[in-house]
Motif scaffolding. Structure first.
Motif, PDB file in Angstrom:
ATOM      1  N   LEU A  17       0.831  -1.207   0.000  1.00 23.22           N
ATOM      2  CA  LEU A  17       0.000   0.000   0.000  1.00 23.22           C
ATOM      3  C   LEU A  17       0.863   1.254   0.000  1.00 23.22           C
ATOM      4  O   LEU A  17       0.597   2.194  -0.752  1.00 23.22           O
ATOM      5  CB  LEU A  17      -0.920   0.010   1.220  1.00 23.22           C
ATOM      6  N   ALA A  18       1.894   1.253   0.833  1.00 27.40           N
ATOM      7  CA  ALA A  18       2.781   2.414   0.907  1.00 27.40           C
ATOM      8  C   ALA A  18       3.443   2.672  -0.441  1.00 27.40           C
ATOM      9  O   ALA A  18       3.490   3.821  -0.913  1.00 27.40           O
ATOM     10  CB  ALA A  18       3.825   2.205   1.997  1.00 27.40           C
ATOM     11  N   GLN A  19       3.938   1.627  -1.066  1.00 29.71           N
ATOM     12  CA  GLN A  19       4.612   1.787  -2.356  1.00 29.71           C
ATOM     13  C   GLN A  19       3.642   2.317  -3.411  1.00 29.71           C
ATOM     14  O   GLN A  19       3.977   3.245  -4.156  1.00 29.71           O
ATOM     15  CB  GLN A  19       5.207   0.460  -2.798  1.00 29.71           C
ATOM     16  N   LEU A  20       2.452   1.760  -3.468  1.00 29.13           N
ATOM     17  CA  LEU A  20       1.457   2.214  -4.438  1.00 29.13           C
ATOM     18  C   LEU A  20       1.146   3.692  -4.231  1.00 29.13           C
ATOM     19  O   LEU A  20       1.125   4.480  -5.192  1.00 29.13           O
ATOM     20  CB  LEU A  20       0.182   1.380  -4.291  1.00 29.13           C
ATOM     21  N   LEU A  21       0.930   4.094  -2.993  1.00 25.68           N
ATOM     22  CA  LEU A  21       0.573   5.484  -2.712  1.00 25.68           C
ATOM     23  C   LEU A  21       1.746   6.438  -2.941  1.00 25.68           C
ATOM     24  O   LEU A  21       1.556   7.555  -3.430  1.00 25.68           O
ATOM     25  CB  LEU A  21       0.036   5.598  -1.287  1.00 25.68           C
ATOM     26  N   PRO A  77     -10.420  12.220   7.624  1.00 25.02           N
ATOM     27  CA  PRO A  77     -11.107  11.167   6.863  1.00 25.02           C
ATOM     28  C   PRO A  77     -10.504   9.799   7.183  1.00 25.02           C
ATOM     29  O   PRO A  77      -9.282   9.640   7.259  1.00 25.02           O
ATOM     30  CB  PRO A  77     -10.875  11.561   5.409  1.00 25.02           C
ATOM     31  N   PHE A  78     -11.386   8.815   7.354  1.00 24.96           N
ATOM     32  CA  PHE A  78     -10.986   7.485   7.811  1.00 24.96           C
ATOM     33  C   PHE A  78     -11.590   6.442   6.883  1.00 24.96           C
ATOM     34  O   PHE A  78     -12.799   6.436   6.654  1.00 24.96           O
ATOM     35  CB  PHE A  78     -11.498   7.269   9.241  1.00 24.96           C
ATOM     36  N   ILE A  79     -10.735   5.564   6.358  1.00 22.70           N
ATOM     37  CA  ILE A  79     -11.176   4.512   5.443  1.00 22.70           C
ATOM     38  C   ILE A  79     -10.751   3.167   6.006  1.00 22.70           C
ATOM     39  O   ILE A  79      -9.568   2.943   6.258  1.00 22.70           O
ATOM     40  CB  ILE A  79     -10.562   4.704   4.038  1.00 22.70           C
ATOM     41  N   ALA A  98     -16.697   5.727   9.806  1.00 21.23           N
ATOM     42  CA  ALA A  98     -15.776   5.639   8.673  1.00 21.23           C
ATOM     43  C   ALA A  98     -16.345   6.405   7.484  1.00 21.23           C
ATOM     44  O   ALA A  98     -17.555   6.471   7.292  1.00 21.23           O
ATOM     45  CB  ALA A  98     -15.545   4.181   8.290  1.00 21.23           C
ATOM     46  N   ASP A  99     -15.447   6.970   6.699  1.00 22.29           N
ATOM     47  CA  ASP A  99     -15.859   7.692   5.497  1.00 22.29           C
ATOM     48  C   ASP A  99     -15.997   6.764   4.297  1.00 22.29           C
ATOM     49  O   ASP A  99     -16.708   7.071   3.344  1.00 22.29           O
ATOM     50  CB  ASP A  99     -14.843   8.798   5.184  1.00 22.29           C
ATOM     51  N   ASP A 100     -15.317   5.630   4.359  1.00 21.03           N
ATOM     52  CA  ASP A 100     -15.413   4.640   3.293  1.00 21.03           C
ATOM     53  C   ASP A 100     -14.983   3.291   3.850  1.00 21.03           C
ATOM     54  O   ASP A 100     -14.399   3.219   4.932  1.00 21.03           O
ATOM     55  CB  ASP A 100     -14.535   5.035   2.105  1.00 21.03           C
ATOM     56  N   TYR A 101     -15.280   2.237   3.104  1.00 23.12           N
ATOM     57  CA  TYR A 101     -14.981   0.876   3.539  1.00 23.12           C
ATOM     58  C   TYR A 101     -14.577   0.084   2.310  1.00 23.12           C
ATOM     59  O   TYR A 101     -15.392  -0.132   1.414  1.00 23.12           O
ATOM     60  CB  TYR A 101     -16.229   0.268   4.177  1.00 23.12           C
ATOM     61  N   LEU A 102     -13.310  -0.292   2.238  1.00 20.12           N
ATOM     62  CA  LEU A 102     -12.788  -1.051   1.101  1.00 20.12           C
ATOM     63  C   LEU A 102     -12.411  -2.450   1.565  1.00 20.12           C
ATOM     64  O   LEU A 102     -11.945  -2.630   2.687  1.00 20.12           O
ATOM     65  CB  LEU A 102     -11.553  -0.355   0.522  1.00 20.12           C
ATOM     66  N   THR A 103     -12.596  -3.431   0.691  1.00 17.42           N
ATOM     67  CA  THR A 103     -12.232  -4.799   1.043  1.00 17.42           C
ATOM     68  C   THR A 103     -10.975  -5.229   0.293  1.00 17.42           C
ATOM     69  O   THR A 103     -10.717  -4.798  -0.826  1.00 17.42           O
ATOM     70  CB  THR A 103     -13.383  -5.783   0.743  1.00 17.42           C
ATOM     71  N   LYS A 104     -10.204  -6.061   0.979  1.00 16.84           N
ATOM     72  CA  LYS A 104      -8.978  -6.623   0.403  1.00 16.84           C
ATOM     73  C   LYS A 104      -9.332  -7.841  -0.430  1.00 16.84           C
ATOM     74  O   LYS A 104     -10.251  -8.562  -0.066  1.00 16.84           O
ATOM     75  CB  LYS A 104      -8.025  -7.058   1.515  1.00 16.84           C
ATOM     76  N   PRO A 105      -8.627  -8.097  -1.478  1.00 11.68           N
ATOM     77  CA  PRO A 105      -7.591  -7.237  -2.040  1.00 11.68           C
ATOM     78  C   PRO A 105      -8.230  -6.029  -2.730  1.00 11.68           C
ATOM     79  O   PRO A 105      -9.222  -6.166  -3.437  1.00 11.68           O
ATOM     80  CB  PRO A 105      -6.871  -8.141  -3.044  1.00 11.68           C
ATOM     81  N   VAL A 106      -7.661  -4.881  -2.504  1.00 10.95           N
ATOM     82  CA  VAL A 106      -8.223  -3.658  -3.051  1.00 10.95           C
ATOM     83  C   VAL A 106      -7.638  -3.403  -4.438  1.00 10.95           C
ATOM     84  O   VAL A 106      -6.457  -3.640  -4.683  1.00 10.95           O
ATOM     85  CB  VAL A 106      -7.976  -2.457  -2.111  1.00 10.95           C
ATOM     86  N   ASP A 110      -9.835   1.752  -7.114  1.00 11.18           N
ATOM     87  CA  ASP A 110     -10.783   1.927  -6.003  1.00 11.18           C
ATOM     88  C   ASP A 110     -10.111   2.617  -4.821  1.00 11.18           C
ATOM     89  O   ASP A 110     -10.684   3.495  -4.183  1.00 11.18           O
ATOM     90  CB  ASP A 110     -11.367   0.590  -5.552  1.00 11.18           C
ATOM     91  N   LEU A 111      -8.876   2.220  -4.539  1.00  9.03           N
ATOM     92  CA  LEU A 111      -8.140   2.828  -3.442  1.00  9.03           C
ATOM     93  C   LEU A 111      -7.912   4.311  -3.711  1.00  9.03           C
ATOM     94  O   LEU A 111      -8.166   5.163  -2.850  1.00  9.03           O
ATOM     95  CB  LEU A 111      -6.796   2.112  -3.239  1.00  9.03           C
ATOM     96  N   LEU A 112      -7.454   4.637  -4.893  1.00 15.87           N
ATOM     97  CA  LEU A 112      -7.173   6.035  -5.222  1.00 15.87           C
ATOM     98  C   LEU A 112      -8.447   6.860  -5.279  1.00 15.87           C
ATOM     99  O   LEU A 112      -8.454   8.033  -4.883  1.00 15.87           O
ATOM    100  CB  LEU A 112      -6.409   6.120  -6.540  1.00 15.87           C
ATOM    101  N   ALA A 113      -9.541   6.276  -5.721  1.00 18.99           N
ATOM    102  CA  ALA A 113     -10.806   7.006  -5.765  1.00 18.99           C
ATOM    103  C   ALA A 113     -11.310   7.321  -4.348  1.00 18.99           C
ATOM    104  O   ALA A 113     -11.854   8.392  -4.098  1.00 18.99           O
ATOM    105  CB  ALA A 113     -11.854   6.200  -6.524  1.00 18.99           C
ATOM    106  N   ALA A 114     -11.101   6.378  -3.443  1.00 16.27           N
ATOM    107  CA  ALA A 114     -11.543   6.595  -2.049  1.00 16.27           C
ATOM    108  C   ALA A 114     -10.708   7.684  -1.406  1.00 16.27           C
ATOM    109  O   ALA A 114     -11.176   8.479  -0.636  1.00 16.27           O
ATOM    110  CB  ALA A 114     -11.437   5.300  -1.259  1.00 16.27           C
TER     111      ALA A 114
END
Length: 114
Positions: A17-21, A77-79, A98-106, A110-114
């Protein structure tokens, strides 16, 4: 530059996640458990928090409860980003604030949109 705090107990997921972001230009802070994440959130005031639900010690629900009760962190903001994707799990997370709820694998988009 926006700062994102990742609270995730699984090191490979946290690194991915860190690398992607970071590749998208974000500054990433990371914590391997809820207590460390809560401390970082209070000290660093990130722009967004991505948090797992199931972690030893203080779980994601405990993290968001503590953040929402603290005037200095209540507006961050909390996801949730978790493997728990049942409707009940999503509703519970959203009821905690929570402001959003994403499920793994993300999915990256979707991650960037959230």
């Amino acid at each position: 530059m926006k700062r994102i705090l990742i609270i995730e107990d699984q090191a490979p997921m946290r690194r991915n996640l860190a690398q992607l972001l970071e590749l998208e230009g974000y500054t990433v802070l990371s914590a391997d458990n809820g207590l460390t994440g809560l401390d970082l959130a209070r000290k660093e005031q990130p722009d967004v928090i991505l948090c797992d639900v199931m972690m030893p010690g203080l779980d994601g629900h405990g993290v968001i409860r503590a953040l929402r009760e603290d005037a200095t962190t209540t507006q961050i903001p909390f996801i949730f980003l978790t493997a728990r994707g049942d409707r009940t799990d999503v509703r519970t997370g959203m009821n905690y604030g929570a402001d959003d709820y994403l499920t793994k694998p993300v999915v990256r988009d979707d991650l960037l949109a959230a």
